[in-house]
Design a protein around this motif. Structure first.
Motif, PDB file in Angstrom:
ATOM      1  N   LYS A  45      47.649  37.517  -0.620  1.00 15.83           N
ATOM      2  CA  LYS A  45      46.891  38.638  -0.683  1.00 15.83           C
ATOM      3  C   LYS A  45      45.929  38.696  -1.844  1.00 15.83           C
ATOM      4  CE  LYS A  45      50.081  42.053   1.668  1.00 15.83           C
ATOM      5  NZ  LYS A  45      50.797  43.319   1.408  1.00 15.83           N
ATOM      6  N   THR A  46      44.849  39.358  -1.704  1.00 19.50           N
ATOM      7  CA  THR A  46      43.722  39.441  -3.111  1.00 19.50           C
ATOM      8  C   THR A  46      44.595  40.671  -3.790  1.00 19.50           C
ATOM      9  OG1 THR A  46      42.637  41.171  -1.959  1.00 19.50           O
ATOM     10  CG2 THR A  46      41.865  38.890  -1.894  1.00 19.50           C
ATOM     11  N   GLU A  49      43.582  43.907  -2.483  1.00 16.99           N
ATOM     12  CA  GLU A  49      44.279  44.318  -1.058  1.00 16.99           C
ATOM     13  C   GLU A  49      45.561  44.701  -1.400  1.00 16.99           C
ATOM     14  OE1 GLU A  49      45.634  41.884   2.719  1.00 16.99           O
ATOM     15  OE2 GLU A  49      44.379  40.791   1.563  1.00 16.99           O
ATOM     16  N   TYR A  50      46.499  44.120  -2.495  1.00 16.22           N
ATOM     17  CA  TYR A  50      47.792  44.423  -2.784  1.00 16.22           C
ATOM     18  C   TYR A  50      47.671  45.957  -3.387  1.00 16.22           C
ATOM     19  CZ  TYR A  50      52.226  44.508  -4.944  1.00 16.22           C
ATOM     20  OH  TYR A  50      53.666  44.800  -5.225  1.00 16.22           O
ATOM     21  N   GLN A  52      45.467  48.304  -2.612  1.00 13.80           N
ATOM     22  CA  GLN A  52      45.158  49.327  -1.889  1.00 13.80           C
ATOM     23  C   GLN A  52      45.900  49.615  -0.374  1.00 13.80           C
ATOM     24  OE1 GLN A  52      41.461  48.444  -0.003  1.00 13.80           O
ATOM     25  NE2 GLN A  52      41.221  50.168   1.524  1.00 13.80           N
ATOM     26  N   ASN A  53      46.743  48.368   0.059  1.00 15.00           N
ATOM     27  CA  ASN A  53      47.527  48.519   1.184  1.00 15.00           C
ATOM     28  C   ASN A  53      49.226  48.528   0.825  1.00 15.00           C
ATOM     29  OD1 ASN A  53      45.431  48.597   2.730  1.00 15.00           O
ATOM     30  ND2 ASN A  53      45.153  46.274   2.869  1.00 15.00           N
ATOM     31  N   PRO A  59      49.075  40.744   5.193  1.00 13.11           N
ATOM     32  CA  PRO A  59      47.774  40.032   4.736  1.00 13.11           C
ATOM     33  C   PRO A  59      46.635  40.170   5.629  1.00 13.11           C
ATOM     34  CG  PRO A  59      49.230  38.514   4.999  1.00 13.11           C
ATOM     35  CD  PRO A  59      50.018  39.744   5.411  1.00 13.11           C
ATOM     36  N   GLU A  60      45.634  40.558   5.148  1.00 13.77           N
ATOM     37  CA  GLU A  60      44.240  40.579   6.006  1.00 13.77           C
ATOM     38  C   GLU A  60      43.441  39.082   6.269  1.00 13.77           C
ATOM     39  OE1 GLU A  60      41.522  43.277   4.457  1.00 13.77           O
ATOM     40  OE2 GLU A  60      42.917  45.148   4.732  1.00 13.77           O
TER      41      GLU A  60
END
Length: 285
Positions: A45-46, A49-50, A52-53, A59-60
């Motif tokens: 993950k970025t 992203e970590y 936020q989610n 992982p997107e």
């Protein structure tokens, strides 16, 4: 006609008990694999992203910068070679010394065998914290401090103590008929050891080799004290030092955990059949 045979009354191989055991194994496997899968997902993950989610979201995409940054920051290739060299050397040397010691104690029946085994057992019960300063002092006096050979010597002795204690009990029950037959054929003590005892005990030795490698790979305290130079550090020490400096975000921390555990998982999978065969043979004996 009313009599039912024992074979007919016996439950089939696909009974409900078997499926219950299989279900329990699947649940246990899922529980053990879930943390690793979560860490693996967070490693790709970025950081945004970590944040936020959260850590439990899927992982997107595949973000490998965390893995690459960690690899370059700790010079992971050199740390991996150091760990492989130390763990592999300790595993091989400890197995060889354990065989030699156990052959003398288990088959040779040397005097004071019981007290020697008690001494080896006590050596395994001592905490590493009690050994750090004496070993540090000896390494300084001998000029071996901050060298990989010092860690190899220390862990070879520690693992040999356990291997000797285990193999002595195994070889004490070695069939005497086989030994006598080898001696009648003209084999000396070394030939009996390497041509008779070692081949028969190979499954047990394979299990010890795998365990010694994994145990040494996971060691942290003594390598942390003895290997202060960056060029000599192992993977576990590099992970601890970098995390202690608080230089990693969550994704890089997950990437470090994946790269730290992946070699041992690969080693275990490669030698899984050897390990299973050794445990099975030991259970049958």
């Amino acid at each position: 006609m009313a009599t039912v045979s024992a074979t007919a009354r016996r439950p089939g191989p696909g009974g409900p008990g078997r499926y219950a055991v299989l279900l329990a194994y699947l649940v246990l496997a899922a529980v053990m694999l879930l943390p690793f899968l979560i860490v693996l997902g967070n490693a790709v993950k970025t950081p945004a992203e970590y944040s936020q989610n959260g850590p439990l979201a899927l992982p997107e995409g595949i973000y490998l910068d965390g893995l690459r940054d960690f690899w370059e920051r700790v010079d992971y290739g050199d740390k991996l070679l150091n760990s492989l060299l130390i763990s592999g050397s300790v595993a091989v040397l400890a197995v060889v010394l354990s065989v030699l010691n156990a052959y003398a104690l288990g088959i040779g029946r040397v005097k004071g065998r019981l007290w020697v085994l008690v001494l080896f057992l006590m050596a395994n019960t001592l905490p590493q914290e009690a050994l750090v300063y004496p070993l540090y002092f000896l390494a300084k006096q001998t000029g071996l401090y901050d060298t990989r050979i010092s860690v190899i010597i220390v862990f070879t002795v520690v693992q040999t103590a356990f291997g000797t204690y285990l193999l002595s009990s195994v070889l004490s029950g070695f069939p005497r008929e086989i030994l006598e037959a080898a001696r009648i054929d003209g084999a000396n003590r070394w030939q009996v050891l390497w041509r008779v005892v070692v081949p028969v005990s190979r499954p047990t030795l394979s299990v010890l080799l795998v365990f010694f490698f994994i145990w040494t790979w996971n060691e942290f305290l003594i390598p942390l004290v003895f290997l202060v130079s960056n060029d000599n550090q192992t993977v576990s020490v590099a992970l601890g030092v970098l995390q202690g400096q608080r230089l990693m975000d969550a994704t890089m921390t997950s990437a470090s955990a994946v790269l730290g555990v992946l070699p041992t998982v690969a080693f275990f999978l490669i030698f899984q059949r050897t390990l299973t065969r050794g445990v099975t043979v030991g259970a049958i004996k």
